[in-house]
Design an enzyme around this catalytic site. Structure first.
Site, mmCIF file in Angstrom:
data_model
loop_
_atom_site.group_PDB
_atom_site.id
_atom_site.type_symbol
_atom_site.label_atom_id
_atom_site.label_comp_id
_atom_site.label_asym_id
_atom_site.label_seq_id
_atom_site.Cartn_x
_atom_site.Cartn_y
_atom_site.Cartn_z
ATOM 1 N N CYS A 79 0.828 -1.210 0.000
ATOM 2 C CA CYS A 79 0.000 0.000 0.000
ATOM 3 C C CYS A 79 0.863 1.261 0.000
ATOM 4 O O CYS A 79 1.503 1.571 -0.995
ATOM 5 C CB CYS A 79 -1.006 -0.061 1.143
ATOM 6 S SG CYS A 79 -2.418 1.016 0.833
ATOM 7 N N HIS A 172 -3.368 -5.262 1.640
ATOM 8 C CA HIS A 172 -2.740 -5.497 2.949
ATOM 9 C C HIS A 172 -2.787 -6.968 3.368
ATOM 10 O O HIS A 172 -3.621 -7.336 4.202
ATOM 11 C CB HIS A 172 -3.468 -4.685 4.019
ATOM 12 C CG HIS A 172 -3.244 -3.213 3.944
ATOM 13 N ND1 HIS A 172 -2.194 -2.582 4.579
ATOM 14 C CD2 HIS A 172 -3.934 -2.249 3.308
ATOM 15 C CE1 HIS A 172 -2.249 -1.280 4.341
ATOM 16 N NE2 HIS A 172 -3.302 -1.050 3.572
ATOM 17 N N GLU A 174 -1.041 -8.423 5.440
ATOM 18 C CA GLU A 174 -0.750 -8.535 6.887
ATOM 19 C C GLU A 174 -2.017 -8.387 7.728
ATOM 20 O O GLU A 174 -1.995 -8.640 8.926
ATOM 21 C CB GLU A 174 0.310 -7.494 7.296
ATOM 22 C CG GLU A 174 -0.165 -6.051 7.386
ATOM 23 C CD GLU A 174 -0.356 -5.364 6.031
ATOM 24 O OE1 GLU A 174 -0.231 -6.034 4.984
ATOM 25 O OE2 GLU A 174 -0.656 -4.154 6.031
HETATM 26 N N1 GLN Z 1 -3.606 6.393 0.923
HETATM 27 C C1 GLN Z 1 -2.360 6.187 1.608
HETATM 28 C C2 GLN Z 1 -1.252 7.001 0.971
HETATM 29 O O1 GLN Z 1 -1.438 7.616 -0.014
HETATM 30 C C3 GLN Z 1 -1.999 4.721 1.634
HETATM 31 C C4 GLN Z 1 -3.002 3.951 2.445
HETATM 32 C C5 GLN Z 1 -2.485 2.684 3.054
HETATM 33 O O2 GLN Z 1 -1.281 2.436 3.163
HETATM 34 N N2 GLN Z 1 -3.421 1.872 3.508
HETATM 35 O O3 GLN Z 1 -0.169 7.015 1.485
#
Ligand code: GLN
Length: 193
Positions: A79, A172, A174
């Site tokens: 992410c 994610h 995890e």
């Molecule tokens: N939207 C977040 C960002 O731009 C990332 C979100 C996440 O890691 N769950 O950093």
């Protein structure tokens, strides 16, 4: 047995440690650049990419981290971590590490589907589809040479990609009990050592 570091400056690194614990894989929280010498691979967790990058620069991680990954140390960004290791962003901030040949768009799923869950077929992972949790997730909008798409959402946009020693997932793993993506990364680390 490889030792895996968690960039532990912001975000949900603790959940990755629990997942690695379940696999019996040793992990270490990384808070200073020198600690990178103690691990064979690094996970950059989800969180807030602007904050993570800000702290990477404040704590002096950028140069050593880039050099280590370019010299073969496996890295996995989940992410926000995917945003951090990208070469380019569609957004103005943050300034990514320019490691992986991908362009990424932050918060790509818009308000309606801000957060959602879906089952994905992931290349390199055996068994039933992987239940993937997306939270304000990014997506890969462009990829260049050397990047393999491991999984895409229904409309075809890539959400798991690999390039040599680098792995990036928009979701994610995890946050589920399913450790198969962690196992995939552990295998990448094992092969590199
Ligand atoms: N939207 C977040 C960002 O731009 C990332 C979100 C996440 O890691 N769950 O950093």
């Amino acid at each position: 047995m490889p030792k895996i570091g968690l960039l532990a400056i912001q975000g949900d690194f603790h959940e990755h440690i629990l997942a690695l614990d379940r696999l019996g894989v040793e992990s270490r929280e990384i808070r200073k650049p020198q600690q990178l010498d103690e691990v064979d691979g690094l996970i950059i967790p989800g969180g807030e990419s602007t904050t993570i990058v800000q702290l990477i620069d404040i704590f002096g991680f950028r140069e050593v981290l880039v050099e280590k990954v370019k010299n073969g140390m496996p890295v996995w960004g989940t992410c926000a971590g995917m945003i951090v290791i990208a070469d380019k962003l569609k957004d103005h901030r943050p300034e990514p590490l320019h490691l992986m040949n991908i362009k990424v768009s932050r918060n790509a799923f818009g308000r309606q589907t801000d957060s959602f869950e879906t089952d994905l077929d992931i290349k390199g992972i055996e068994g039933p589809p992987f239940h993937a949790i997306f939270i304000r997730a990014p997506v890969v909008t462009e990829l260049r040479e050397g990047v393999e798409v491991l999984a895409a959402v229904e409309d075809g946009r890539p959400v798991a990609v690999r390039q040599d020693n680098m792995l990036a997932t928009a979701f994610h793993p995890e946050l589920t009990d399913d450790t198969r993506v962690h196992e995939l990364f552990v295998r990448m680390v094992e092969r590199s050592t």
